[in-house]
Scaffold this motif. Structure first.
Motif, short mmCIF file in Angstrom:
data_model
loop_
_atom_site.label_atom_id
_atom_site.label_comp_id
_atom_site.label_asym_id
_atom_site.label_seq_id
_atom_site.Cartn_x
_atom_site.Cartn_y
_atom_site.Cartn_z
N ALA A 15 0.85 -1.20 0.00
CA ALA A 15 0.00 0.00 0.00
C ALA A 15 0.88 1.24 0.00
O ALA A 15 1.91 1.29 0.68
CB ALA A 15 -0.90 -0.01 1.23
N VAL A 16 0.51 2.26 -0.78
CA VAL A 16 1.31 3.48 -0.85
C VAL A 16 0.53 4.73 -0.42
O VAL A 16 1.12 5.69 0.05
CB VAL A 16 1.91 3.70 -2.26
N VAL A 17 -0.80 4.73 -0.59
CA VAL A 17 -1.61 5.87 -0.14
C VAL A 17 -2.83 5.33 0.61
O VAL A 17 -3.27 4.21 0.37
CB VAL A 17 -2.08 6.77 -1.32
N CYS A 18 -3.36 6.14 1.55
CA CYS A 18 -4.51 5.67 2.32
C CYS A 18 -5.31 6.85 2.84
O CYS A 18 -4.83 7.98 2.88
CB CYS A 18 -4.06 4.79 3.48
N ALA A 19 -6.53 6.56 3.26
CA ALA A 19 -7.40 7.56 3.89
C ALA A 19 -8.55 6.83 4.55
O ALA A 19 -8.84 5.68 4.21
CB ALA A 19 -7.94 8.54 2.85
N PHE A 20 -9.19 7.49 5.53
CA PHE A 20 -10.41 6.92 6.12
C PHE A 20 -11.55 7.07 5.11
O PHE A 20 -11.69 8.12 4.49
CB PHE A 20 -10.76 7.62 7.42
N ALA A 21 -12.37 6.04 5.00
CA ALA A 21 -13.47 6.04 4.02
C ALA A 21 -14.71 6.73 4.60
O ALA A 21 -14.65 7.40 5.62
CB ALA A 21 -13.79 4.61 3.61
N HIS A 22 -15.86 6.55 3.90
CA HIS A 22 -17.13 7.14 4.33
C HIS A 22 -17.54 6.64 5.71
O HIS A 22 -18.21 7.31 6.47
CB HIS A 22 -18.22 6.79 3.31
N GLY B 131 -8.12 -5.36 10.15
CA GLY B 131 -7.15 -5.46 9.06
C GLY B 131 -7.61 -6.36 7.94
O GLY B 131 -6.86 -6.68 7.01
N GLU B 132 -8.86 -6.79 8.00
CA GLU B 132 -9.40 -7.69 6.97
C GLU B 132 -9.76 -6.87 5.73
O GLU B 132 -10.29 -5.77 5.83
CB GLU B 132 -10.65 -8.36 7.57
N GLU B 133 -9.45 -7.42 4.55
CA GLU B 133 -9.80 -6.73 3.31
C GLU B 133 -11.29 -6.93 3.03
O GLU B 133 -11.75 -8.05 2.81
CB GLU B 133 -8.95 -7.26 2.15
N VAL B 134 -12.03 -5.84 3.04
CA VAL B 134 -13.49 -5.91 2.88
C VAL B 134 -13.85 -5.92 1.40
O VAL B 134 -14.78 -6.59 0.97
CB VAL B 134 -14.15 -4.69 3.57
N GLN B 135 -13.12 -5.15 0.62
CA GLN B 135 -13.42 -4.99 -0.80
C GLN B 135 -12.11 -4.71 -1.52
O GLN B 135 -11.22 -4.06 -0.96
CB GLN B 135 -14.35 -3.77 -0.95
N PRO C 96 -16.05 5.41 9.30
CA PRO C 96 -14.78 5.55 10.02
C PRO C 96 -14.10 4.22 10.37
O PRO C 96 -12.94 4.19 10.74
CB PRO C 96 -15.17 6.32 11.29
N SER C 97 -14.85 3.10 10.23
CA SER C 97 -14.22 1.80 10.52
C SER C 97 -13.53 1.22 9.29
O SER C 97 -12.98 0.12 9.34
CB SER C 97 -15.26 0.82 11.04
N LEU C 98 -13.56 1.95 8.17
CA LEU C 98 -12.94 1.45 6.93
C LEU C 98 -11.82 2.38 6.47
O LEU C 98 -11.91 3.60 6.61
CB LEU C 98 -13.98 1.34 5.81
N ILE C 99 -10.79 1.78 5.90
CA ILE C 99 -9.67 2.55 5.36
C ILE C 99 -9.52 2.22 3.87
O ILE C 99 -9.53 1.04 3.49
CB ILE C 99 -8.37 2.19 6.10
N ILE C 100 -9.44 3.26 3.04
CA ILE C 100 -9.20 3.05 1.60
C ILE C 100 -7.70 3.07 1.37
O ILE C 100 -7.00 3.94 1.91
CB ILE C 100 -9.77 4.19 0.73
N THR C 101 -7.21 2.16 0.56
CA THR C 101 -5.78 2.14 0.24
C THR C 101 -5.58 2.09 -1.27
O THR C 101 -6.40 1.52 -1.99
CB THR C 101 -5.09 0.91 0.86
N GLY C 102 -4.48 2.67 -1.72
CA GLY C 102 -4.05 2.55 -3.11
C GLY C 102 -2.70 1.86 -3.11
O GLY C 102 -1.86 2.14 -2.25
N HIS C 103 -2.49 0.95 -4.05
CA HIS C 103 -1.31 0.07 -3.98
C HIS C 103 -0.36 0.26 -5.16
O HIS C 103 -0.70 0.87 -6.17
CB HIS C 103 -1.78 -1.38 -3.91
N GLU C 104 0.82 -0.33 -4.98
CA GLU C 104 1.87 -0.23 -6.01
C GLU C 104 1.46 -0.91 -7.31
O GLU C 104 1.85 -0.50 -8.38
CB GLU C 104 3.15 -0.87 -5.46
N SER C 105 0.62 -1.94 -7.20
CA SER C 105 0.21 -2.68 -8.40
C SER C 105 -0.92 -1.99 -9.16
O SER C 105 -1.31 -2.42 -10.23
CB SER C 105 -0.25 -4.07 -8.00
N GLY C 106 -1.49 -0.91 -8.56
CA GLY C 106 -2.63 -0.25 -9.17
C GLY C 106 -3.95 -0.63 -8.53
O GLY C 106 -5.01 -0.13 -8.89
N LYS C 107 -3.87 -1.52 -7.54
CA LYS C 107 -5.08 -1.97 -6.85
C LYS C 107 -5.59 -0.89 -5.89
O LYS C 107 -4.82 -0.13 -5.33
CB LYS C 107 -4.74 -3.25 -6.08
N VAL C 108 -6.92 -0.86 -5.72
CA VAL C 108 -7.54 -0.01 -4.70
C VAL C 108 -8.35 -0.95 -3.80
O VAL C 108 -9.02 -1.86 -4.30
CB VAL C 108 -8.47 1.04 -5.35
#
Length: 334
Positions: free
Chosen positions: A151-158, A180-184, A160-172
């Motif tokens: 993961a290279v960028v992140c922010a709290f989502a809509h 720490g479980e991946e929800v989506q 507050p219990s979720l975090i959005i991440t952007g990754h080196e491979s282009g994944k969001v």
């Protein structure tokens, strides 16, 4: 639209951020210094000194009381915006690449880099707002290592219990902030590294920029790509304009190959794209090198860009910008 040129950094800019009211602009760069400026006249109000490595990232809370920063010196620091004093310091095994406050200012999420045998990690800390802010917990309330691409960028989502991440491979992806479980996940969001992630004011959608030469608008809940803005240059930053349906994009070739191209070919402009129609509507020149970071004033009255050349340029929009009808003769009611 005459820009105000802010000269307070000796090396390339890494991130710039307006506070909630938009009267202050914070900037950080590879020269270890964090500056704060008055937006309306470009006067430097002060500096936050203490890091001894590149400051990669900053964020300011909604009350303009605390500033948080992440650096290549393996620390994340909490500052008093008003006094410039460092209130608390968290130490990690590797560099801190991204920090972000939650919507209610009570938490901070940070990403540390994958280096020297340490995995890339996401940590969430509670911020104690009582007293003078120096009494903070050194332990994160949650800590997890996203598997696969880092993961290279992140922010709290809509939520507050979720975090959005952007990754080196282009994944969001969306992660549960506690477990720490991946929800989506959307592995096809981009074809190359995500370089920036900025949310809309209500956090219902967000924009990402990437080295794959595109910026994309995503729905926060489903991570579906809503719109795509394709350019011919790698992008470093993308921001959502307030009050007008525009996306601002900045980028350019990396510093290594800059000397071999002319200014025009280097594509060192800030580009305005129509958010809905996916058409480019304008460009603003000025930087002598790639645009690394873009921020838009919360009321949409101006925007700022920070470049590889060490300058921050603040552009206050002309009256004609507000009179223009971006949807043709259609009147959009607020």
């Amino acid at each position: 639209m005459r820009p105000i040129l802010l000269q307070g950094h000796e090396r390339s800019l890494t991130q710039i951020k307006f506070n909630r009211e938009g009267d202050l602009l914070f900037s950080c760069s590879k020269d270890h210094v964090i500056n704060v400026w008055f937006t309306d006249n470009g006067e430097r109000l002060g500096t936050y000194d203490g890091h001894n490595g590149t400051v990669w990232t900053i964020d300011v809370d909604s009350q303009s009381r605390f500033l948080v920063s992440g650096s290549a010196d393996n620390t994340m620091r909490l500052w008093s915006v008003e006094t410039g004093k460092c209130l608390y310091e968290w130490e990690f095994p590797t560099a801190v690449k991204r920090v972000a406050f939650s919507e209610d200012d009570d938490q901070v999420v940070c990403i540390t880099e994958q280096r020297m045998g340490h995995q890339g990690a996401i940590r969430v800390f509670d911020i104690n707002r009582e007293g003078d802010g120096t009494d903070q917990s050194s332990e994160p309330i949650s800590f997890f290592n996203p598997t696969g691409s880092k993961a290279v960028v992140c922010a709290f989502a809509h939520d507050p219990s979720l975090i959005i991440t952007g990754h080196e491979s282009g994944k969001v992806a969306l992660f549960n902030a506690k477990t720490g479980e991946e929800v989506q996940g959307n592995t096809r969001a981009h074809l190359d590294q995500v370089t920036d992630l900025q949310l809309s004011p209500d956090r219902s959608y967000f924009v990402t920029s990437s080295k794959d030469k595109t910026a994309r608008l995503h729905d926060t809940r489903t991570l579906l790509v809503l719109k795509t803005y394709s350019t011919e240059t790698p992008l470093n930053s993308a921001a959502i304009s307030q009050g007008k349906p525009y996306i601002l994009l900045g980028g350019g070739q990396d510093a290594m190959s800059v000397t071999t191209t002319s200014l025009r070919q280097g594509k060192f402009e800030t580009r305005f794209w129509h958010m809905v129609l996916e058409e480019e509507v304008g460009r603003v020149k000025g930087h002598f090198g790639p645009v690394n970071t873009i921020a838009v004033h919360p009321k949409g009255t101006c925007y700022a860009s920070g470049g590889e050349d060490g300058f921050v340029r603040v552009h206050h929009f002309d009256e004609s910008y507000f009179r223009a009808k971006p949807y043709g003769d259609l009147e959009i009611e607020d």
